[in-house]
Enzyme design. Structure first.
Site, mmCIF file in Angstrom:
data_model
loop_
_atom_site.group_PDB
_atom_site.id
_atom_site.type_symbol
_atom_site.label_atom_id
_atom_site.label_comp_id
_atom_site.label_asym_id
_atom_site.label_seq_id
_atom_site.Cartn_x
_atom_site.Cartn_y
_atom_site.Cartn_z
ATOM 1 N N HIS A 112 1.449 -14.387 16.624
ATOM 2 C CA HIS A 112 2.865 -14.278 16.227
ATOM 3 C C HIS A 112 3.006 -13.996 14.727
ATOM 4 C CE1 HIS A 112 3.643 -16.265 20.132
ATOM 5 N NE2 HIS A 112 2.611 -17.018 19.786
ATOM 6 N N SER A 136 4.367 7.406 -5.177
ATOM 7 C CA SER A 136 5.795 7.596 -4.954
ATOM 8 C C SER A 136 6.326 8.558 -6.004
ATOM 9 C CB SER A 136 6.505 6.246 -5.064
ATOM 10 O OG SER A 136 7.851 6.443 -5.440
ATOM 11 N N LYS A 195 3.501 2.664 -7.425
ATOM 12 C CA LYS A 195 3.217 2.578 -6.000
ATOM 13 C C LYS A 195 1.946 3.275 -5.568
ATOM 14 C CE LYS A 195 6.465 1.883 -3.206
ATOM 15 N NZ LYS A 195 6.806 0.881 -2.241
ATOM 16 N N GLU A 227 0.452 5.080 8.049
ATOM 17 C CA GLU A 227 1.800 5.027 8.628
ATOM 18 C C GLU A 227 1.993 6.176 9.608
ATOM 19 O OE1 GLU A 227 4.542 4.849 5.295
ATOM 20 O OE2 GLU A 227 3.443 3.151 4.486
#
Ligand code: ARG
Length: 463
Positions: A155, A276, A282, A289
């Site tokens: 979880h 970025s 970043k 992804e």
């Protein structure tokens, strides 16, 4: 040039022609289509429909056509509906009458499905090879980080300590089943459809076993109607590809989480991250992804073909032309993802001190406290509740379970004795999980050996 103009008074509507055209995407089957034409020409020569001289001319012309398409010199015409039409048209242009005989006894219906099976068999081997490389990278990472311990989650809450390698090998076994599924998918499609004609077979005494041998199929299909109507081989592959991508997407998600500032369990190498355009600090895991997202696309391709096939009457219907883009797209997507994952895995850095810190802060030894009482004869349910009380005490104090004193433990239950301090150790917790398939260091060693064995068996199939 049409393959079927004879009985028509009017030309095909231009917009319809454009709408139905599959050439833009089935072009990629040109090699397979040439192979099928070559084999078919030989089969026709065996039954004297083509003379030896005609066969030679056809062979030469087909190999010229192949070269022209390869080099981008071939002139496709707006009237070429599909790759089969284009190749036959060019063949007739080159060799005249001999070329006009090539379609004797064959139909585009058995031809297209044969092309597609040849294509897919080759691509399955290629994907299996890339999958093997990925599994090898997983096993090497597991071998390299054998001693590393991290908190495992259920979880997404810290649950119990686990060896990092054992966790990583979970993906190995998932991928091993993907490999087995690809092999089974390959075997199921290894039946040659050619010779089935439009759907009822062909009236010429074509030697299908000869064709199968020429085109490297182990068997010939048993039913001509089934042969031209069925696409379950493609659907099966799309399903296997979807399951494989689902597995990759879960790995991607784990790595994305671990690579986040908050977890900091791993660090992805620069070449597998992007910056970025706005925020200079970043370093984003975009490639992973996209693995995660593209699983959706591959699942979509499977659903797409299933929907086309559902309720479709036998035998050939033009609907079946819609099988190709789904298939090509899934092949490309799976290959794309598998192509870089091995290097991403071998270049990632782990952060042992962060994992250790997180282990210490997250009460992952609470199960051990319950097990301790079980060893003293307390029924597990009761032991669970007593261990829970100890956790509550620690939480109230804002401390970890390991910080409780013997007095604290005794206040929860007199059965907790001085040995509890020793019992609550990450290393011992791992060692105790020595069940087959468990996370103990000893079992991990066994698991790594099994993985090696699996990899060498894969090698055999790929030969
Ligand atoms: N382009 C077609 C396909 O991909 C080839 C078969 C056409 N057959 C026909 N009877 N119209 O399925």
């Amino acid at each position: 040039v049409k393959l079927w103009g004879g009985r028509f008074k009017k030309e095909l509507n231009e917009k319809v022609e454009e709408f139905m055209r599959s050439l833009p995407f089935d072009k990629r089957l040109f090699r397979e289509d040439i192979m099928v034409n070559l084999a078919w020409a030989e089969a026709l020569a065996k039954i004297k429909i083509l003379s030896e001289a005609e066969l030679e001319k056809i062979k030469k012309a087909l190999s010229e056509i192949e070269g022209e398409i390869e080099r981008g010199e071939f002139k496709f015409l707006p009237t070429d509906e599909d790759i089969h039409t284009a190749i036959e048209r060019a063949l007739v242009e080159k060799v005249g009458e001999a070329g006009a005989k090539i379609h004797t006894g064959k139909s585009r219906n058995d031809q297209v499905v044969t092309d597609l099976k040849i294509y897919l068999k080759r691509e399955i081997k290629e994907i299996a090879r890339l999958l093997r490389d990925y599994l090898k990278a997983l096993s090497e990472l597991a071998e390299r980080e054998k001693d590393l311990v991290m908190p495992g989650y259920t979880h997404l809450q810290p649950a119990q300590p686990v060896l990092f390698s054992h966790y990583i090998l979970a993906y190995f076994w998932m991928g091993k089943r993907d490999f087995d599924r690809l092999v089974s998918c390959y075997k199921k499609m290894d039946y040659l459809p050619l010779g089935s004609g439009a759907f009822s077979g062909t009236s010429f005494p074509i030697d299908r076993k000869f064709l199968a041998q020429k085109l490297s199929f182990s068997h010939v299909t048993e039913n001509s109607v089934d042969a031209v109507s069925s696409r379950d081989f493609a659907l099966h592959f799309l399903n296997q590809a979807a399951i494989l991508m689902i597995h990759l997407s879960r790995l991607a998600e784990d790595l994305i989480l671990w690579n986040s500032k908050e977890f900091s369990f791993i660090e992805l190498e620069d070449s597998f991250t992007t910056g970025s355009s706005l925020m200079p600090q970043k370093k984003n895991p975009d490639p992973l992804e996209l693995v995660r997202a593209k699983a959706g696309r591959v699942i979509g391709n499977w659903v797409k073909l299933a929907t086309v096939l559902k309720g479709l009457p036998l035998s050939y219907n033009r609907d079946l032309q819609e099988d190709k883009e789904a298939l090509f797209d899934s092949v490309d997507t799976v290959k794309g993802a598998l192509s870089f994952l091995p290097s991403l895995l071998s270049s990632l850095k782990v952060n042992p001190s962060q994992m250790r810190k997180s282990l210490q802060e997250s009460d992952v030894l609470a199960t051990e406290a319950a097990d301790f009482l079980v060893e003293k004869g307390v029924p597990f349910r009761e032991a669970h509740s007593l261990a829970g009380e100890a956790v509550k005490l620690a939480v109230e104090r804002g401390e970890s379970l390991e910080a409780l004193s013997l007095k604290d433990w005794e206040s929860v239950s007199p059965l907790f004795s001085a040995e509890i301090g020793d019992y609550l150790s990450i290393e011992k917790s791992l060692q105790r999980r020595n069940v087959e398939g468990g996370t103990s260091p000893q079992r991990l060693q066994e698991e790594l050996e099994k993985a090696q064995h699996v990899l060498s068996r894969m090698e055999e199939w790929l030969k």
